[in-house]
Design a protein around this motif. Structure first.
Motif, mmCIF file in Angstrom:
data_model
loop_
_atom_site.group_PDB
_atom_site.id
_atom_site.type_symbol
_atom_site.label_atom_id
_atom_site.label_comp_id
_atom_site.label_asym_id
_atom_site.label_seq_id
_atom_site.Cartn_x
_atom_site.Cartn_y
_atom_site.Cartn_z
ATOM 1 N N LEU A 129 -12.054 9.643 -7.395
ATOM 2 C CA LEU A 129 -11.918 10.572 -8.515
ATOM 3 C C LEU A 129 -11.011 11.741 -8.161
ATOM 4 C CD1 LEU A 129 -15.636 10.709 -9.742
ATOM 5 C CD2 LEU A 129 -13.767 9.334 -10.690
ATOM 6 N N SER A 130 -11.100 12.217 -6.915
ATOM 7 C CA SER A 130 -10.269 13.357 -6.512
ATOM 8 C C SER A 130 -8.791 12.985 -6.447
ATOM 9 C CB SER A 130 -10.729 13.902 -5.154
ATOM 10 O OG SER A 130 -10.362 13.032 -4.089
ATOM 11 N N SER A 131 -8.497 11.711 -6.222
ATOM 12 C CA SER A 131 -7.107 11.260 -6.136
ATOM 13 C C SER A 131 -6.522 10.925 -7.499
ATOM 14 C CB SER A 131 -7.009 10.024 -5.232
ATOM 15 O OG SER A 131 -7.578 8.880 -5.868
ATOM 16 N N GLY B 82 -14.311 6.795 3.686
ATOM 17 C CA GLY B 82 -13.878 8.138 4.037
ATOM 18 C C GLY B 82 -12.494 8.523 3.570
ATOM 19 N N ASP B 83 -11.681 7.565 3.111
ATOM 20 C CA ASP B 83 -10.343 7.904 2.624
ATOM 21 C C ASP B 83 -9.849 6.824 1.673
ATOM 22 O OD1 ASP B 83 -8.076 9.394 2.291
ATOM 23 O OD2 ASP B 83 -7.166 8.872 4.208
ATOM 24 N N LEU B 84 -10.682 6.502 0.697
ATOM 25 C CA LEU B 84 -10.387 5.387 -0.204
ATOM 26 C C LEU B 84 -9.474 5.867 -1.327
ATOM 27 C CD1 LEU B 84 -11.085 2.407 -0.464
ATOM 28 C CD2 LEU B 84 -13.012 3.029 -1.917
ATOM 29 N N GLN B 85 -8.178 5.582 -1.195
ATOM 30 C CA GLN B 85 -7.181 5.942 -2.190
ATOM 31 C C GLN B 85 -5.974 5.020 -2.030
ATOM 32 O OE1 GLN B 85 -5.264 9.788 -1.526
ATOM 33 N NE2 GLN B 85 -6.331 9.979 0.433
ATOM 34 N N PHE B 86 -5.039 5.097 -2.955
ATOM 35 C CA PHE B 86 -3.961 4.115 -3.036
ATOM 36 C C PHE B 86 -3.216 3.842 -1.723
ATOM 37 C CE2 PHE B 86 -4.059 5.330 -7.656
ATOM 38 C CZ PHE B 86 -4.498 4.098 -8.102
ATOM 39 N N PRO B 87 -2.794 4.851 -0.946
ATOM 40 C CA PRO B 87 -2.026 4.542 0.263
ATOM 41 C C PRO B 87 -2.805 3.757 1.317
ATOM 42 C CG PRO B 87 -1.701 6.829 -0.390
ATOM 43 C CD PRO B 87 -2.845 6.301 -1.195
ATOM 44 N N ASN B 88 -4.137 3.700 1.174
ATOM 45 C CA ASN B 88 -4.967 3.016 2.165
ATOM 46 C C ASN B 88 -5.541 1.700 1.648
ATOM 47 O OD1 ASN B 88 -4.556 5.139 3.955
ATOM 48 N ND2 ASN B 88 -6.334 6.254 3.206
ATOM 49 N N VAL C 97 0.589 7.502 -8.163
ATOM 50 C CA VAL C 97 1.495 6.367 -8.378
ATOM 51 C C VAL C 97 2.036 6.449 -9.805
ATOM 52 C CG1 VAL C 97 0.354 4.861 -6.708
ATOM 53 C CG2 VAL C 97 -0.394 4.843 -9.088
ATOM 54 N N LYS C 98 3.191 5.818 -10.024
ATOM 55 C CA LYS C 98 3.837 5.867 -11.337
ATOM 56 C C LYS C 98 4.392 4.496 -11.688
ATOM 57 C CE LYS C 98 5.241 10.695 -10.732
ATOM 58 N NZ LYS C 98 6.394 11.637 -10.664
ATOM 59 N N ALA D 3 0.882 -1.174 0.000
ATOM 60 C CA ALA D 3 0.000 0.000 0.000
ATOM 61 C C ALA D 3 0.912 1.214 0.000
ATOM 62 C CB ALA D 3 -0.913 -0.002 1.223
ATOM 63 N N LYS D 4 0.876 1.994 -1.062
ATOM 64 C CA LYS D 4 1.831 3.090 -1.148
ATOM 65 C C LYS D 4 1.420 4.074 -2.230
ATOM 66 C CE LYS D 4 5.598 2.596 -3.445
ATOM 67 N NZ LYS D 4 6.953 2.205 -3.899
ATOM 68 N N SER D 5 2.083 5.214 -2.208
ATOM 69 C CA SER D 5 2.099 6.120 -3.342
ATOM 70 C C SER D 5 3.523 6.117 -3.887
ATOM 71 C CB SER D 5 1.680 7.521 -2.915
ATOM 72 O OG SER D 5 2.525 7.998 -1.874
ATOM 73 N N GLY D 6 3.703 6.694 -5.065
ATOM 74 C CA GLY D 6 5.040 6.709 -5.659
ATOM 75 C C GLY D 6 5.223 5.610 -6.693
ATOM 76 N N ASP D 7 6.438 5.114 -6.820
ATOM 77 C CA ASP D 7 6.759 4.124 -7.842
ATOM 78 C C ASP D 7 6.124 2.779 -7.524
ATOM 79 O OD1 ASP D 7 8.295 5.984 -9.196
ATOM 80 O OD2 ASP D 7 10.155 5.395 -8.195
ATOM 81 N N LEU D 8 5.440 2.210 -8.505
ATOM 82 C CA LEU D 8 4.784 0.924 -8.332
ATOM 83 C C LEU D 8 5.790 -0.219 -8.413
ATOM 84 C CD1 LEU D 8 1.644 1.556 -10.559
ATOM 85 C CD2 LEU D 8 1.670 1.320 -8.061
#
Length: 355
Positions: free
Chosen positions: A260-262, A222-228, A276-277, A122-127
């Motif tokens: 959508l916002s993320s 409430g906070d559904l995005q990649f880091p979670n 993410v990239k 679970a992260k942001s940044g490089d996949l």
């Protein structure tokens, strides 16, 4: 329980875990009374909570507890997380299984729960892995996020015992005032001016004047995005959704708005990069909306309201960190970065309402 790993050999992480008391408590817990603890490490677990990986002879265990300096509702929030995860057992929502819950803060200094670890990242940044090299795996990440949001929306919160998780009455009508008051509350911080956040009046008025006609009430992460979200490294699927501290009752379409916002697309306001990239191969926002509405039978024409609300709400919340930086409680660099993202969110919200 074996005494081979004495408490003095285990890091207490600045008194976040009292090993002697924890072992005594574990010995009274049916599911875990025979475990023998070998090692412990601290994981990245967000800003509000601490997460530890405990390795035992029989299984790995995740311990999740609030921070060292408890806030007024820290214990209540961690217990609510565990309660929600237990309620989701047997549902189609990918989530970690709770092994045990402790509501006695004298054991380690706060309430906590133990859960099974999940495979993946679970992260942001490089996949990592195939996500970095296969565009089809990246496409699946968006599809999986939508499926998870739809699965959570399908849960009958009443039948699983979560009818008291929030205040559903007039939920849609209350949103602008709720988050605007949060923003204005930061004005008490010396050096902070809520007026620095652009478009709050225009977006707030549009949200108030264009309330959706297609409304539902259900569970909202409430906070559904990649880091979670934990994605498996074995297949392009979600192992489990994490970080449930903001879960409440509301319109589940807000979770789609949050996704959508993320997201990232050409034509967005300047000032944001993909979370993410690499980003090529990901679904478009239109495709995310189409998939969700097909799964749940919602009206796609109503989605812009929830998209704009997600931007508005998150921007108001993030400004709290910016205000704290003005008071010297958060590094200025962090505060400036968060404010820049809050500004992007409001610029995006303004773009949505002007379309």
């Amino acid at each position: 329980m074996s005494t081979q790993a004495a408490s003095m050999q285990l890091d207490d992480f600045d008194v976040l875990i009292d090993w002697e008391k924890l072992k005594i408590w574990l010995s009274t817990t049916e599911e875990l009374k025979s475990v023998s603890i070998n090692s412990v490490s601290k994981l990245d677990g967000g800003l509000q909570n601490n997460v530890f990986l405990i390795k035992t002879d029989g299984q790995d265990i995740i311990l999740r507890r609030p921070g060292k300096h408890l806030k007024p509702k820290s214990n209540e929030t961690i217990l609510r997380e565990a309660r929600v995860l237990r309620a989701l057992s047997g549902s189609a929502v990918p989530h970690p299984s709770v092994l045990a819950t402790c509501d006695d803060e004298t054991v380690i200094g706060a309430c906590f729960y133990l859960m099974e670890p999940l495979e993946g990242f679970a992260k942001s940044g490089d996949l990592p892995g195939d996500y970095a090299t296969d565009a089809n795996w990246r496409r699946a990440m968006g599809e999986e996020l939508v499926r998870a949001a739809a699965a959570l929306a399908d849960v009958d919160h009443v039948s699983v015992g979560l009818a008291d998780l929030g205040k559903p009455e007039n939920w849609h009508e209350r949103q602008v005032a709720r988050w605007r008051s949060q923003l204005e509350g930061y004005a008490a911080t010396p050096g902070y001016d809520p007026g620095e956040l652009p478009h709050t009046d225009a977006v707030g008025c549009w949200l108030t004047d264009n309330l959706p006609s297609d409304r539902q009430i259900g569970l909202v992460h409430g906070d559904l995005q990649f880091p979670n979200v934990m994605f498996s490294l074995k297949a392009p699927i979600i192992s489990g959704v994490l970080d449930w501290e903001l879960v409440s009752l509301g319109d589940p379409l807000l979770d789609l708005g949050w996704i959508l916002s993320s997201w990232y697309e050409d034509g967005d306001p300047d000032g944001k990069s993909p979370m993410v990239k690499p980003w090529d191969g990901f679904l478009t926002r239109r495709e995310l909306v189409e998939q969700y509405c097909q799964l749940r039978g919602r009206d796609a024409t109503q989605v812009p309201w929830f998209f704009a609300l997600a931007c508005y709400k998150l921007a108001c919340l993030l400004e709290g960190t910016y205000a704290a930086s003005k008071a010297g409680k958060v590094p200025a660099k962090v505060g400036d970065s968060v404010h820049a993202y809050a500004t992007w969110l409001m610029n995006k919200a303004q773009q949505i309402v002007a379309a």
